[in-house]
Design a protein around this motif. Structure first.
Motif, PDB file in Angstrom:
ATOM      1  N   GLN A 160      45.201  50.342  31.593  1.00 18.96           N
ATOM      2  CA  GLN A 160      44.001  49.963  30.891  1.00 18.96           C
ATOM      3  C   GLN A 160      43.984  49.272  29.842  1.00 18.96           C
ATOM      4  O   GLN A 160      45.111  49.300  29.089  1.00 18.96           O
ATOM      5  N   ASN A 161      43.158  48.076  29.570  1.00 19.39           N
ATOM      6  CA  ASN A 161      43.191  47.100  28.774  1.00 19.39           C
ATOM      7  C   ASN A 161      44.344  46.131  28.681  1.00 19.39           C
ATOM      8  O   ASN A 161      44.431  45.542  27.706  1.00 19.39           O
ATOM      9  N   GLY A 208      40.081  51.767  39.968  1.00 20.44           N
ATOM     10  CA  GLY A 208      39.789  50.982  39.144  1.00 20.44           C
ATOM     11  C   GLY A 208      39.043  50.050  38.985  1.00 20.44           C
ATOM     12  O   GLY A 208      38.395  49.531  40.211  1.00 20.44           O
ATOM     13  N   LEU A 225      39.667  47.486  33.167  1.00 21.16           N
ATOM     14  CA  LEU A 225      38.778  48.011  32.387  1.00 21.16           C
ATOM     15  C   LEU A 225      39.102  49.478  32.595  1.00 21.16           C
ATOM     16  O   LEU A 225      39.016  50.357  31.586  1.00 21.16           O
ATOM     17  N   SER A 226      39.521  50.151  33.512  1.00 20.42           N
ATOM     18  CA  SER A 226      39.967  51.210  34.094  1.00 20.42           C
ATOM     19  C   SER A 226      40.831  51.404  35.076  1.00 20.42           C
ATOM     20  O   SER A 226      40.698  50.587  36.023  1.00 20.42           O
ATOM     21  N   GLN A 228      43.410  54.599  37.588  1.00 19.39           N
ATOM     22  CA  GLN A 228      44.006  56.013  37.456  1.00 19.39           C
ATOM     23  C   GLN A 228      45.511  55.931  37.310  1.00 19.39           C
ATOM     24  O   GLN A 228      46.059  56.782  36.649  1.00 19.39           O
TER      25      GLN A 228
END
Length: 240
Positions: A160-161, A208, A225-226, A228
């Protein structure tokens, strides 16, 4: 999807760049450094040869590497390591040498910012106009299917990010602001209930979301952004 915080993508708007095959080969380059140093840092002086085109603020890059499409193995462009920024101080030209013959004088620059220490051979590319317009998240208008080309920076996997490069760009209909789905490939399995141990492959699972913030002709950069589990080269994305 809510608005994307600018601080997550702002640093990459000038750093994450895909060049054509020989663009950096023709670019101005550092040919010498302050007091003969091997490397220079912020506030120190570097000397540059090459056509500046009237620009005054430049980004510094090093070691372009090809971005290969995981599906076709074609070269989609060249990603170079971002070094920092440099500001023009004075033009070079010609001066009289000790023997009276003209000798080349390189242009003078000050290193204005660094992510890595700059050195001889690093290439200069003009800083583009500031692009801080709002990014409106939206899905693609039609179907879109592709693969992650690379993880930005030195990492092999991204979470993430973090930033990844995609093997689809403007020619494929990708736009800044597109939100895309990440998929995990289904794993191999065996049906133990039919007496024949039939081989199967489980369905792909969505795990994701990506947000596209820079688009080139054949490549795009996206923020995760997201997700797992960490992703890497070859992972699949589609429209959400």
């Amino acid at each position: 999807i809510a608005s994307i915080p600018l601080h997550l993508i702002g640093p990459f708007l000038n750093e994450a760049v895909v060049f054509d095959t020989d663009e950096l080969e023709r670019a101005p380059r550092i040919v010498a450094t302050q007091e003969g140093r091997v490397i220079v840092s912020r506030g120190e002086t570097a000397y540059v040869r090459g056509e500046l085109g009237g620009a005054r603020d430049f980004r510094l890059f090093r070691e372009p590497r090809p971005l290969l499409d995981p599906e076709t193995r074609q070269v989609l462009g060249y990603e170079a390591t971002y070094v920092g920024t440099a500001e023009f101080v004075r033009d070079g030209g010609l001066a009289a040498g000790a023997d009276g013959k003209p000798v080349l004088v390189p242009a003078t620059f000050t290193i204005s910012g660094t992510r890595l220490e700059a050195g001889i051979g690093d290439r200069l590319s003009p800083v583009p106009p500031s692009d801080l317009a709002a990014f409106a998240p939206h899905p693609p208008a039609g179907k879109l299917d592709g693969r992650i080309v690379s993880v930005y920076g030195e990492a092999v996997r991204a979470g993430q990010n973090q930033i990844v490069a995609l093997n689809r760009g403007a020619r494929d209909g990708v736009e800044r602001g597109h939100v895309l789905a990440l998929w995990r490939s289904g794993t191999a399995a065996v049906d133990r209930t039919d007496g024949q141990r039939t081989l199967m492959r489980l369905p792909d699972e969505r795990h994701g979301l990506l947000f596209v913030f820079r688009v080139f002709d054949r490549v795009s950069y996206a923020l995760i952004l997201s997700v797992q589990d960490p992703v890497g080269v070859g992972y699949r994305f589609t429209q959400p």
